[in-house]
Design a protein around this motif. Structure first.
Motif, PDB file in Angstrom:
ATOM      1  N   ARG A   1      -2.268 -10.984   8.261  1.00  0.00           N
ATOM      2  CA  ARG A   1      -2.418 -12.472   7.836  1.00  0.00           C
ATOM      3  C   ARG A   1      -1.908 -12.679   6.613  1.00  0.00           C
ATOM      4  O   ARG A   1      -1.707 -11.704   5.773  1.00  0.00           O
ATOM      5  CB  ARG A   1      -3.870 -12.839   7.714  1.00  0.00           C
ATOM      6  CG  ARG A   1      -4.919 -12.671   8.959  1.00  0.00           C
ATOM      7  CD  ARG A   1      -4.502 -13.852   9.883  1.00  0.00           C
ATOM      8  NE  ARG A   1      -5.021 -13.594  11.284  1.00  0.00           N
ATOM      9  CZ  ARG A   1      -4.448 -13.034  11.977  1.00  0.00           C
ATOM     10  NH1 ARG A   1      -3.053 -12.824  11.987  1.00  0.00           N
ATOM     11  NH2 ARG A   1      -4.934 -12.812  13.498  1.00  0.00           N
ATOM     12  N   PRO A   2      -1.457 -13.997   6.229  1.00  0.00           N
ATOM     13  CA  PRO A   2      -0.782 -14.082   4.691  1.00  0.00           C
ATOM     14  C   PRO A   2      -1.644 -13.685   3.703  1.00  0.00           C
ATOM     15  O   PRO A   2      -2.943 -13.767   3.690  1.00  0.00           O
ATOM     16  CB  PRO A   2      -0.645 -15.557   4.812  1.00  0.00           C
ATOM     17  CG  PRO A   2      -0.613 -16.115   6.221  1.00  0.00           C
ATOM     18  CD  PRO A   2      -1.390 -15.226   7.014  1.00  0.00           C
ATOM     19  N   GLY A   3      -1.068 -12.890   2.708  1.00  0.00           N
ATOM     20  CA  GLY A   3      -1.638 -12.408   1.596  1.00  0.00           C
ATOM     21  C   GLY A   3      -2.187 -10.903   1.877  1.00  0.00           C
ATOM     22  O   GLY A   3      -2.534 -10.391   0.793  1.00  0.00           O
ATOM     23  N   ASP A   4      -1.813 -10.210   2.830  1.00  0.00           N
ATOM     24  CA  ASP A   4      -2.389  -8.831   3.235  1.00  0.00           C
ATOM     25  C   ASP A   4      -1.301  -8.006   2.593  1.00  0.00           C
ATOM     26  O   ASP A   4       0.008  -8.498   2.229  1.00  0.00           O
ATOM     27  CB  ASP A   4      -2.376  -8.574   4.724  1.00  0.00           C
ATOM     28  CG  ASP A   4      -3.585  -9.272   5.383  1.00  0.00           C
ATOM     29  OD1 ASP A   4      -4.526  -9.531   4.538  1.00  0.00           O
ATOM     30  OD2 ASP A   4      -3.481  -9.145   6.622  1.00  0.00           O
ATOM     31  N   TRP A   5      -1.789  -6.955   2.292  1.00  0.00           N
ATOM     32  CA  TRP A   5      -0.988  -5.778   1.790  1.00  0.00           C
ATOM     33  C   TRP A   5      -0.150  -5.095   2.874  1.00  0.00           C
ATOM     34  O   TRP A   5      -1.018  -4.686   3.692  1.00  0.00           O
ATOM     35  CB  TRP A   5      -1.465  -4.912   0.851  1.00  0.00           C
ATOM     36  CG  TRP A   5      -1.955  -5.318  -0.460  1.00  0.00           C
ATOM     37  CD1 TRP A   5      -3.117  -5.649  -1.127  1.00  0.00           C
ATOM     38  CD2 TRP A   5      -0.994  -5.505  -1.693  1.00  0.00           C
ATOM     39  NE1 TRP A   5      -3.055  -6.421  -2.142  1.00  0.00           N
ATOM     40  CE2 TRP A   5      -1.626  -5.960  -2.666  1.00  0.00           C
ATOM     41  CE3 TRP A   5       0.208  -5.223  -1.940  1.00  0.00           C
ATOM     42  CZ2 TRP A   5      -1.288  -6.219  -4.019  1.00  0.00           C
ATOM     43  CZ3 TRP A   5       0.876  -5.458  -3.056  1.00  0.00           C
ATOM     44  CH2 TRP A   5       0.356  -5.937  -4.049  1.00  0.00           C
TER      45      TRP A   5
ATOM     46  N   ALA B   1       4.093  -6.553  -0.750  1.00  0.00           N
ATOM     47  CA  ALA B   1       4.669  -5.190  -0.468  1.00  0.00           C
ATOM     48  C   ALA B   1       4.213  -4.238  -1.266  1.00  0.00           C
ATOM     49  O   ALA B   1       4.354  -4.299  -2.616  1.00  0.00           O
ATOM     50  CB  ALA B   1       6.179  -5.504  -0.441  1.00  0.00           C
ATOM     51  N   LEU B   2       3.820  -3.077  -0.694  1.00  0.00           N
ATOM     52  CA  LEU B   2       3.701  -1.679  -1.488  1.00  0.00           C
ATOM     53  C   LEU B   2       4.721  -0.848  -1.236  1.00  0.00           C
ATOM     54  O   LEU B   2       4.918  -0.551  -0.093  1.00  0.00           O
ATOM     55  CB  LEU B   2       2.398  -1.151  -0.923  1.00  0.00           C
ATOM     56  CG  LEU B   2       1.041  -1.940  -1.637  1.00  0.00           C
ATOM     57  CD1 LEU B   2       0.114  -1.356  -0.912  1.00  0.00           C
ATOM     58  CD2 LEU B   2       0.903  -1.652  -3.300  1.00  0.00           C
TER      59      LEU B   2
ATOM     60  N   LYS C   1      -2.796  -3.451   5.325  1.00  0.00           N
ATOM     61  CA  LYS C   1      -2.886  -3.762   6.926  1.00  0.00           C
ATOM     62  C   LYS C   1      -2.072  -3.119   7.749  1.00  0.00           C
ATOM     63  O   LYS C   1      -2.202  -3.239   9.074  1.00  0.00           O
ATOM     64  CB  LYS C   1      -3.078  -5.306   6.929  1.00  0.00           C
ATOM     65  CG  LYS C   1      -4.421  -5.980   6.205  1.00  0.00           C
ATOM     66  CD  LYS C   1      -5.491  -5.835   6.959  1.00  0.00           C
ATOM     67  CE  LYS C   1      -7.001  -5.908   6.608  1.00  0.00           C
ATOM     68  NZ  LYS C   1      -7.350  -6.457   5.359  1.00  0.00           N
ATOM     69  N   ALA C   2      -0.918  -2.872   7.384  1.00  0.00           N
ATOM     70  CA  ALA C   2       0.145  -2.421   8.077  1.00  0.00           C
ATOM     71  C   ALA C   2       1.119  -1.456   7.299  1.00  0.00           C
ATOM     72  O   ALA C   2       1.278  -1.562   6.062  1.00  0.00           O
ATOM     73  CB  ALA C   2       0.763  -3.480   8.973  1.00  0.00           C
ATOM     74  N   CYS C   3       1.567  -0.563   8.142  1.00  0.00           N
ATOM     75  CA  CYS C   3       2.609   0.168   7.429  1.00  0.00           C
ATOM     76  C   CYS C   3       3.768   0.159   8.324  1.00  0.00           C
ATOM     77  O   CYS C   3       3.861   0.496   9.288  1.00  0.00           O
ATOM     78  CB  CYS C   3       2.038   1.622   7.392  1.00  0.00           C
ATOM     79  SG  CYS C   3       2.681   2.810   6.447  1.00  0.00           S
TER      80      CYS C   3
END
Ligand SMILES: Cc1ncc(COP(=O)(O)O)c(C=O)c1O
Length: 468
Positions: A189-193, A215-216, A241-243
């Motif tokens: 969702r918007p704002g997730d890492w 983004a990490l 939240k995802a990679c």
């Protein structure tokens, strides 16, 4: 299990990296290595050939193998730290670079796609015309998940590599880029890492920008791949939240993860319950004899994305995601955004795959790409100034770095004014850490035009360095 020759190649690579063998050193003969290692002549030969294909060593006619010049210079490969970006703003720059590269009069070292003359255009044209002639009205539009014949053909290709993927898990998309974008959208969702690589394929950064994610960027080393320590740090400190990663032939570095790193990576993601989107568009373009297994083969939860854009035809725009239980979510999202992938193209591809020409074509493609990469690598090492590092990897890209502090975007602009494109390092990160780097596509034929372009590029790099 890692094959013996890969193990031996990795040992030798480690010795080169540790300085046991330095640029120009003659390596022990094949026979001596057989005696010392206890491996067969074939294993040793395969290991040497693998290292040669990766640019670590060079075969010298009648005098064995030597360590290739200019390996990784510590000054240029210092690892950047984990980089967190609350907002990504890169699309405008990438758009301009890609648009400029469209000009047909350019020598396209900046392109992301292999030389299209290597694709089986006539056979594909035959499949397309066969399909067009027999297309029935109900075949005009195929809703998600896409054409069943094509999904079965893709499932068979997974099966041939020992990976069980049911056709129902596969969603056909417009290239891998749609597969990757839909996968990311389903998970966030918007704002997730989101974890990406540094440097990363710019499509990942564009997707993050479009979906308003954070983004990490986890560093990727040119020799060993993803920094798993930095990944653990990212997963421990942020609610990821995802990679989105590439385990094989990473773009732009060309590095692939070893078996142990693959297992550790998956264990880390499992521990933190972070789903993985695996970008595997270069799956078929491996150096060496054996296709590497995708991470999806080790973990059913991986969303595995790939396409035919790098191996058959860029413009077909056919890709897929093997999405497991998330396939229905992906289909619903696709229906809302693009409705479906071109049905005639899917059918033409299924027709082509049924003809069994694909594997023969891939075999030739891999061989030619490797030969071309070796030719360019050699020329670049000979012609570029000492201060420029050329990092060879798998696939058909070379990653180069100018001395720290320099800006490869300047080289890009100068080269473009002489009708030569390169992909500047700024395209591959949300931050500025790869400004001194650039990527070259070395799938082009070696001819008077490309030879002259390499000479000009080397001269421009020299001028840039001397002007600093
Ligand atoms: C690493 C990577 N992933 C995905 C894509 C997109 O592939 P496709 O053209 O199939 O959409 C590209 C294309 O350049 C790529 O290099």
């Amino acid at each position: 299990m890692t094959s013996k020759y890969r193990r031996l190649a990795r040992q030798l690579q480690g010795q080169i990296e540790a300085g046991v063998w330095q640029s120009g050193d003659k390596l022990p003969s094949l026979r001596d290595t057989v005696k010392q290692s206890g491996f067969s002549l074939m294993t040793v030969l395969n290991a040497y050939q693998l290292l040669e294909s990766q640019g670590w060593i060079l075969a010298q006619p009648q005098s064995g193998y030597r360590v290739a010049p200019r390996q990784h210079s510590p000054a240029n490969t210092a690892r950047p730290a984990l980089h967190a970006a609350e907002a990504v703003d890169i699309n405008a720059f990438i758009f301009n670079v890609l648009q400029a590269g469209q000009r047909s009069d350019c020598v396209a070292f900046g392109s992301a796609f292999p030389d299209s003359s290597l694709f089986p255009q006539e056979q594909l044209a035959r499949s397309l015309s066969r399909v067009a002639r027999h297309l029935t009205p109900d075949q005009q539009l195929v809703l998600p998940p896409g054409c069943a014949e094509l999904r079965r053909a893709i499932a068979r290709r997974y099966a041939a590599r020992g990976t069980e993927v049911a056709p129902e898990e596969i969603v056909i998309t417009s290239g891998a880029l749609e597969a990757l974008n839909l996968s990311l959208q389903v998970l966030t969702r918007p704002g997730d890492w989101v974890v990406v690589e540094a440097p990363a394929f710019y499509g990942a950064l564009q997707a993050i920008e479009r979906l308003q994610l954070k983004a990490l960027a986890v560093p990727v080393d040119v020799a060993s791949g993803l920094d798993l320590g930095a990944l653990a740090d990212a997963l421990g400190r942020y609610p990821v939240k995802a990679c989105w990663l590439m385990s094989h032939c990473q773009n732009p570095l060309g590095v692939s993860l070893g078996a142990e790193s693959r297992s550790r990576l998956l264990a880390l993601l499992r521990e933190h319950q972070v789903p993985l989107i695996e970008d595997d568009v270069y799956a078929e373009l491996y150096d060496g004899e054996q296709a590497p297994l995708p991470l999806r083969a080790l973990d059913r939860d991986v969303l595995h994305c790939s396409s035919f854009s790098k191996t058959l035809a860029t413009g077909l725009r056919i890709g897929w995601v093997s999405a497991g239980e998330r396939a229905p979510d992906i289909q619903r999202l696709q229906l809302m955004s693009t409705l479906s992938t071109s049905a005639p193209m899917q059918l033409a591809l299924a027709d082509y795959l049924a003809s069994h020409h694909y594997d023969r074509h891939l075999h030739t493609l891999r061989r030619v790409l490797l030969q071309r990469k070796q030719r360019f690598y050699k020329a670049l090492c000979q012609q570029l100034p000492e201060q420029v590092c050329v990092h060879p990897g798998g696939g058909y890209f070379l990653w180069l770095s100018l001395p720290d502090g320099m800006d490869a975007t300047r080289l890009y602009h100068r080269a473009l004014s002489e009708d030569i494109t390169i992909a500047p390092g700024r395209m591959f990160a949300a931050g500025d850490q790869f400004r001194h780097c650039f990527r070259l596509n070395v799938s082009l034929p070696w001819n008077s035009r490309t030879e002259a372009a390499i000479a000009r590029l080397a001269a421009l790099a020299r001028e840039l360095i001397q002007g600093c």
